[in-house]
Design a protein around this motif. Structure first.
Motif, mmCIF file in Angstrom:
data_model
loop_
_atom_site.group_PDB
_atom_site.id
_atom_site.type_symbol
_atom_site.label_atom_id
_atom_site.label_comp_id
_atom_site.label_asym_id
_atom_site.label_seq_id
_atom_site.Cartn_x
_atom_site.Cartn_y
_atom_site.Cartn_z
ATOM 1 N N ARG A 108 0.804 -1.232 0.000
ATOM 2 C CA ARG A 108 0.000 0.000 0.000
ATOM 3 C C ARG A 108 0.842 1.292 0.000
ATOM 4 O O ARG A 108 0.663 2.157 -0.862
ATOM 5 N N GLU A 109 1.772 1.401 0.965
ATOM 6 C CA GLU A 109 2.529 2.654 1.057
ATOM 7 C C GLU A 109 3.435 2.859 -0.154
ATOM 8 O O GLU A 109 3.550 3.959 -0.694
ATOM 9 N N LEU A 112 1.362 3.980 -3.042
ATOM 10 C CA LEU A 112 0.948 5.396 -2.918
ATOM 11 C C LEU A 112 2.126 6.313 -3.265
ATOM 12 O O LEU A 112 1.952 7.329 -3.958
ATOM 13 N N PRO A 130 -8.743 6.218 1.143
ATOM 14 C CA PRO A 130 -7.620 6.844 1.845
ATOM 15 C C PRO A 130 -8.112 7.958 2.763
ATOM 16 O O PRO A 130 -9.223 8.474 2.598
ATOM 17 N N VAL A 134 -4.087 11.926 2.623
ATOM 18 C CA VAL A 134 -3.593 11.306 1.374
ATOM 19 C C VAL A 134 -4.317 11.910 0.174
ATOM 20 O O VAL A 134 -3.697 12.247 -0.852
#
Ligand code: FMN
Length: 336
Positions: A108-109, A112, A130, A134
């Protein structure tokens, strides 16, 4: 900044993880005036970066990228163990060991960060939303953030956090339900009823998804105020799609027939062609992506062996209308 209302053709090719969405499909759909989506789900950040670069090389038209937003989930260990035991005969028949059920957040991170770096024109999220921080960062970086919602409550919350647009997904949709709460039972409110409630309640553009396989379906959604129709199943047989040969054959072949919603394959509700595996494991427990990892070797073996009764064959209720054709042609046929 990208605006959905500027599309020449109000048609979005839904992101389809697991193979169907390819850079060639994206560039063909966006090149035809619609909007194509790459699917980051199950891929490594490096693979996603390479796909975005390939799509960018192939078209100067907008490129969308879809991310899974998987929240922590504590699956019941006893239920997972019981399901493993139930699947062991299936695994033995296919000569494979089952996988280890585990949770992960699909990078996920890192994904992103990648979005802020490669800046697709649009990023869409499914399975969750989010936080406002975000969404604000994406806006500052010039990335349009679309959030998949399946209920009016999710729609209001996504807008409150700062979503630039919504993908409203109805129950006829193929693949996973985007429902944020993984424990919620699948909601059967028809897409048009959902649109009638959501569109007047929000002040952002709404894209309609689920069961749209022709221009009449897209037109009905536009009449209720959607700015575009998003179709997945209608593109599964597109020349440029990476849909595997077994999936393609099953969509047009005599069996399995009909679709069904199941969590037997991944632990999250998803719609696919109704096969024997779904019927035999109708009481599979919740637990995404635990079950995804548990069944992965079995599903891969089923695809390799051409076993349509065990493979997961995601499809929406309108799958009989899917046609083999260039994606640009499918895009034009979906346009009202
Ligand atoms: C094979 C397949 C894979 C899918 N994968 C994703 C995905 O990775 N991310 C996502 O947001 N939606 C995914 N979906 C759901 C689509 O975004 C969309 O809601 C759905 O295809 C619309 O319904 P339709 O299939 O009847 O056109 C998938 C759908 C299918 C059929």
């Amino acid at each position: 900044m990208f605006d959905l209302r500027d599309l020449d053709v109000p048609v979005v090719a839904a992101p389809m993880a697991g193979g169907p969405s390819t850079p060639a499909l994206v560039s063909a759909v966006s090149g035809a005036g619609g909007l194509g989506f790459l699917a980051a789900g199950y891929r490594t950040p490096d693979q996603v970066a390479a796909q975005v670069a390939e799509a960018r090389r192939a078209t100067s038209a907008p490129v969308g990228l879809n991310l899974f937003l998987v929240e922590p989930y504590a699956a019941d260990p006893a239920a997972l163990a019981a399901y493993r035991r139930a699947l062991e005969p299936e695994a033995r028949r296919h000569g494979v060991d089952l996988g280890t059920p585990r949770w992960d957040d699909d990078h996920r991170e890192a994904k992103l960060d990648l979005v802020l770096d490669v800046r697709p024109d649009v990023v869409s999220f499914t399975f969750g939303c989010p936080g406002a921080d975000v969404l604000a960062r994406l806006r500052q970086h010039g990335v349009h953030a679309m959030v998949t919602v399946t209920t009016p409550a999710e729609a209001r919350e996504a807008v409150r956090r700062g979503a630039a647009s919504l993908a409203v997904q109805g129950p006829a949709a193929g693949g996973h339900r985007g429902r944020w709460d993984p424990d919620a039972a699948p909601d059967d409110t028809p897409l048009l009823d959902l649109l009638a409630e959501v569109v007047p309640a929000v002040d952002v553009p709404v894209v309609a998804a689920g069961g749209l396989v022709d221009a009449a379906g897209v037109e009905a959604a536009l009449r209720l105020g959607a700015v575009a129709g998003q179709a997945g199943t209608a593109y599964l047989l597109a020349d440029e799609a990476g849909t595997n040969p077994l999936h393609r054959a099953a969509l047009t072949g005599p069996e399995p027939t009909g679709t069904r919603v199941t969590r037997a394959f991944t632990g999250r509700w998803a719609r696919g062609l109704a096969n024997r595996f779904m019927a035999d494991h109708a009481d599979a427990p919740a637990g995404y992506p635990h079950l995804h990892h548990l069944t992965a070797p079995l599903r891969a073996a089923a695809v390799a062996a051409g076993d349509v009764q065990v493979a997961h064959l995601w499809a929406g209720t309108g799958y009989r209308s899917a046609r083999s054709a260039p994606a640009a042609e499918i895009t034009r046929a979906l346009a009202p």
